[in-house]
Design a protein around this motif. Structure first.
Motif, PDB file in Angstrom:
ATOM      1  N   THR A   1      -4.905  -3.767  25.322  1.00 41.84           N
ATOM      2  CA  THR A   1      -4.466  -5.095  24.897  1.00 41.84           C
ATOM      3  C   THR A   1      -3.288  -4.945  23.950  1.00 41.84           C
ATOM      4  O   THR A   1      -3.401  -4.287  22.907  1.00 41.84           O
ATOM      5  CB  THR A   1      -5.606  -5.890  24.212  1.00 41.84           C
ATOM      6  OG1 THR A   1      -5.033  -6.924  23.391  1.00 41.84           O
ATOM      7  CG2 THR A   1      -6.510  -5.032  23.352  1.00 41.84           C
TER       8      THR A   1
ATOM      9  N   ASP B   1       4.959  -9.313  33.273  1.00 34.89           N
ATOM     10  CA  ASP B   1       5.936 -10.362  32.911  1.00 34.89           C
ATOM     11  C   ASP B   1       7.116 -10.403  33.862  1.00 34.89           C
ATOM     12  O   ASP B   1       7.967 -11.283  33.735  1.00 34.89           O
ATOM     13  CB  ASP B   1       6.432 -10.155  31.473  1.00 34.89           C
ATOM     14  CG  ASP B   1       5.314 -10.383  30.481  1.00 34.89           C
ATOM     15  OD1 ASP B   1       5.488 -10.025  29.302  1.00 34.89           O
ATOM     16  OD2 ASP B   1       4.257 -10.888  30.886  1.00 34.89           O
TER      17      ASP B   1
ATOM     18  N   LEU C   1      -3.364  -7.857  35.526  1.00 33.09           N
ATOM     19  CA  LEU C   1      -3.602  -8.095  34.103  1.00 33.09           C
ATOM     20  C   LEU C   1      -4.154  -9.477  33.792  1.00 33.09           C
ATOM     21  O   LEU C   1      -4.933  -9.639  32.873  1.00 33.09           O
ATOM     22  CB  LEU C   1      -2.318  -7.849  33.296  1.00 33.09           C
ATOM     23  CG  LEU C   1      -2.162  -6.403  32.826  1.00 33.09           C
ATOM     24  CD1 LEU C   1      -1.745  -5.506  33.970  1.00 33.09           C
ATOM     25  CD2 LEU C   1      -1.158  -6.284  31.715  1.00 33.09           C
TER      26      LEU C   1
HETATM   27  C1  EPZ Z   1       1.280  -9.725  25.520  1.00 32.06           C
HETATM   28  O1  EPZ Z   1       0.274 -10.723  25.567  1.00 32.06           O
HETATM   29  C2  EPZ Z   1       2.593 -10.433  25.831  1.00 32.06           C
HETATM   30  N1  EPZ Z   1       2.846 -11.454  24.815  1.00 32.06           N
HETATM   31  C3  EPZ Z   1       2.511 -11.087  27.212  1.00 32.06           C
HETATM   32  O2  EPZ Z   1       3.786 -11.666  27.485  1.00 32.06           O
HETATM   33  C4  EPZ Z   1       2.232  -9.993  28.246  1.00 32.06           C
HETATM   34  O3  EPZ Z   1       2.093 -10.587  29.515  1.00 32.06           O
HETATM   35  C5  EPZ Z   1       0.946  -9.250  27.863  1.00 32.06           C
HETATM   36  O4  EPZ Z   1       1.048  -8.729  26.522  1.00 32.06           O
HETATM   37  C6  EPZ Z   1       0.659  -8.084  28.803  1.00 32.06           C
HETATM   38  O5  EPZ Z   1       1.725  -7.189  28.780  1.00 32.06           O
HETATM   39  C7  EPZ Z   1       3.335 -11.080  23.629  1.00 32.06           C
HETATM   40  O6  EPZ Z   1       3.568  -9.910  23.370  1.00 32.06           O
HETATM   41  C8  EPZ Z   1       3.584 -12.184  22.626  1.00 32.06           C
HETATM   42  P1  EPZ Z   1      -2.980  -8.516  26.262  1.00 32.06           P
HETATM   43  P2  EPZ Z   1      -1.225 -10.392  25.016  1.00 32.06           P
HETATM   44  O7  EPZ Z   1      -3.836  -8.687  25.059  1.00 32.06           O
HETATM   45  O8  EPZ Z   1      -1.136  -9.473  23.866  1.00 32.06           O
HETATM   46  C9  EPZ Z   1      -7.229  -9.382  28.192  1.00 32.06           C
HETATM   47  C10 EPZ Z   1       5.282 -13.359  28.100  1.00 32.06           C
HETATM   48  O9  EPZ Z   1       5.487 -13.880  29.202  1.00 32.06           O
HETATM   49  N2  EPZ Z   1      -7.757  -9.407  26.823  1.00 32.06           N
HETATM   50  O10 EPZ Z   1      -2.337  -7.201  26.512  1.00 32.06           O
HETATM   51  O11 EPZ Z   1      -1.924 -11.682  24.832  1.00 32.06           O
HETATM   52  C11 EPZ Z   1      -6.294 -10.550  28.484  1.00 32.06           C
HETATM   53  O12 EPZ Z   1      -7.024 -11.699  28.849  1.00 32.06           O
HETATM   54  C12 EPZ Z   1       3.857 -13.091  27.656  1.00 32.06           C
HETATM   55  O13 EPZ Z   1       6.181 -13.006  27.304  1.00 32.06           O
HETATM   56  C13 EPZ Z   1      -9.129  -9.543  26.636  1.00 32.06           C
HETATM   57  O14 EPZ Z   1      -9.895  -9.641  27.586  1.00 32.06           O
HETATM   58  O15 EPZ Z   1      -1.829  -9.628  26.275  1.00 32.06           O
HETATM   59  C14 EPZ Z   1      -5.456 -10.012  29.625  1.00 32.06           C
HETATM   60  O16 EPZ Z   1      -6.174 -10.172  30.830  1.00 32.06           O
HETATM   61  C15 EPZ Z   1       2.825 -13.636  28.631  1.00 32.06           C
HETATM   62  N3  EPZ Z   1      -9.610  -9.577  25.360  1.00 32.06           N
HETATM   63  C16 EPZ Z   1      -5.334  -8.519  29.302  1.00 32.06           C
HETATM   64  O17 EPZ Z   1      -6.389  -8.231  28.367  1.00 32.06           O
HETATM   65  C17 EPZ Z   1      -8.797  -9.476  24.270  1.00 32.06           C
HETATM   66  O18 EPZ Z   1      -9.301  -9.504  23.127  1.00 32.06           O
HETATM   67  C18 EPZ Z   1      -4.011  -8.123  28.655  1.00 32.06           C
HETATM   68  O19 EPZ Z   1      -3.836  -8.975  27.537  1.00 32.06           O
HETATM   69  C19 EPZ Z   1      -7.399  -9.343  24.474  1.00 32.06           C
HETATM   70  C20 EPZ Z   1      -6.903  -9.294  25.761  1.00 32.06           C
END
Ligand code: EPZ
Length: 429
Positions: free
Chosen positions: A163, A307, A329
């Motif tokens: 994450t 993304d 993802l």
């Molecule tokens: C970051 O989001 C980016 N945003 C996203 O960009 C990007 O798509 C994403 O990372 C993946 O690379 C920013 O950096 C502000 P994750 P983030 O936690 O941190 C699950 C854009 O378009 N998960 O890596 O929210 C989650 O649901 C945006 O610029 C849990 O289950 O993404 C997802 O399926 C969109 N529990 C996966 O992990 C948690 O506690 C990856 O999420 C946290 C996450």
């Protein structure tokens, strides 16, 4: 509400400059809460999400002056540790203030970010890791209430899944914790790396930067003194404009790019028939003679970025043959499919896999943006569609792209920002 009017069929030429990365700037702005001294951030992108998070800092008591791409911040007089729903609901990355507020002040209340078009996006992994560091966490009234009266303690954190936000929150929490925190299965996106470098350059010992295992020796509550930070280039913005060159069969050059951050994107564009000249921080794309289909699976960095998935789907629509795109993802990141099909695309979904049959022509239409990257996919399709396309709800686009219509116009695209007629009428009344 604004919308974009785009006349399709123009090839592009010339060059543009890539802005700073929104997804690097957001955690870095949150990290400034770890300091009670002034610091400067440069090369910030001029996008809504940055303004929203800087506004949150001010609401918490931070002194913020923000002009164009530079912000001067001093969080020596934070008067509140409550991040209100009104702000967090506008921008889910506000949850990144949780780690620094808790680590510095021993208590905070942060609104749960709520859902998002592309998926449920829970924060359970963030909260579980903070509890492992000694935080007491309660969810009440839509808020995370977190306390750590004796400060956070270093711990061994093993993330069940990678994450980005979770890794960033724990890096910031660990920076002021008592003892050493190890993060296993950490995210290693370039944006995470820059956050680590900023905190390391403030004197915090961090090992494993750029790998999936980080070790952070906390200061035991002593606040940090940051050096000035220049935000890294936006790899997703760069990838989006490379797709604009590819889909319109144009040669264009991007400046201020870190090409090592976009290797997966370059690799896939090469497999579709494009070629590149790379020189220092500039990259020129030469289009394919005929776009070939592509098969891609979205993965954590350095794999193919989620993304960029929507943008490549627009590209695949114009390729000669069938492409397969698997989104691993997020559970609902195909909102752009129905809008692309309304323009004449032929895309079928089965679970988290999209089968994209290339078509010879797309037709301009009224389409609606649903999330940030879906918006850019619709703009890419409109650049090659026959006739005029109106892309509505572009407030999604404004969250993460700095002057997209200005940059595309500079390359020769026929794209203008307009207002809904009822907004115009109200103005004339
Ligand atoms: C970051 O989001 C980016 N945003 C996203 O960009 C990007 O798509 C994403 O990372 C993946 O690379 C920013 O950096 C502000 P994750 P983030 O936690 O941190 C699950 C854009 O378009 N998960 O890596 O929210 C989650 O649901 C945006 O610029 C849990 O289950 O993404 C997802 O399926 C969109 N529990 C996966 O992990 C948690 O506690 C990856 O999420 C946290 C996450």
């Amino acid at each position: 509400m604004d919308y974009l009017e785009i006349e399709g069929g123009n090839t592009l030429k010339g060059d543009i400059t890539i802005s700073g990365a929104k997804n690097a700037a957001l955690p870095i702005i949150a990290a400034t809460l770890l300091s009670d001294k002034a610091l400067t951030l440069d090369n910030l992108p001029n996008v809504v999400d940055i303004r929203t998070l800087l506004k949150l800092l001010s609401i918490l008591g931070g002194e913020v002056t923000h002009h164009n791409t530079t912000a001067h911040i001093n969080n020596h007089n934070i008067t509140s540790t409550k991040a209100l729903y009104e702000i967090v609901s506008q921008m889910r990355a506000s949850i990144l203030v949780l780690g620094p507020l808790l680590s510095r002040f021993g208590e905070c209340e942060v609104s749960l970010p709520g859902g998002c078009a592309i998926g449920q996006r829970p924060i359970d992994l963030h909260l579980k890791a903070l509890e492992a560091m000694g935080a007491k966490i309660e969810i009440k009234g839509g808020y995370v209430h977190a306390i750590a009266p004796n400060g956070l303690q270093g711990a061994k954190i093993i993330f069940d899944k990678i994450t980005v936000g979770g890794t960033e929150n724990i890096i910031m929490a660990a920076a002021l914790a008592h003892g050493t925190t190890t993060i296993v299965n950490a995210a290693k996106e370039p944006e995470v790396v820059q956050l680590c470098e900023m905190i390391r350059d403030a004197g915090v010992k961090i090992e494993g930067i750029g790998t999936n295992e980080l070790s952070i020796e906390g200061t035991g509550g002593k606040t940090l003194h940051f050096k000035p930070v220049k935000i890294i280039p936006d790899r997703i913005e760069a990838g989006t404009y490379l797709c604009a060159g590819a889909i319109t069969y144009s040669t264009i050059t991007l400046h201020k790019v870190n090409h090592t951050h976009i290797r997966a994107t370059i690799n896939k564009l090469e497999s579709m028939g494009c070629s590149f000249d790379i020189k220092d921080e500039s990259i020129t794309i030469h289009p394919a003679s005929l776009l070939k289909p592509v098969n891609l699976i979205t993965l954590e960095y350095p794999g193919f970025p989620t993304d960029m998935q929507a943008q490549f789907m627009a590209l695949a629509v114009m390729a000669k043959g069938e492409s397969l795109i698997e989104e691993r993802l997020f559970e609902n990141r195909f909102m752009h499919v129905s809008e692309l099909n309304r323009m004449g695309a032929d895309i079928w979904l089965k679970g988290n896999v999209a089968a994209v049959k290339g078509v010879d022509v797309l037709y301009g239409a009224e389409v609606m943006a649903t999330d940030l990257r879906a918006s850019s996919a619709l703009v890419l399709a409109a650049l090659v569609a026959q006739g005029t396309t109106h892309v509505k709800r572009i407030y999604h686009l404004d969250r993460g792209y700095d002057n997209l219509e200005g940059k595309l116009s500079k390359l020769g695209a026929k794209i203008t920002r307009k207002q809904e007629p009822w907004v115009e009428r109200r103005k004339q009344q």
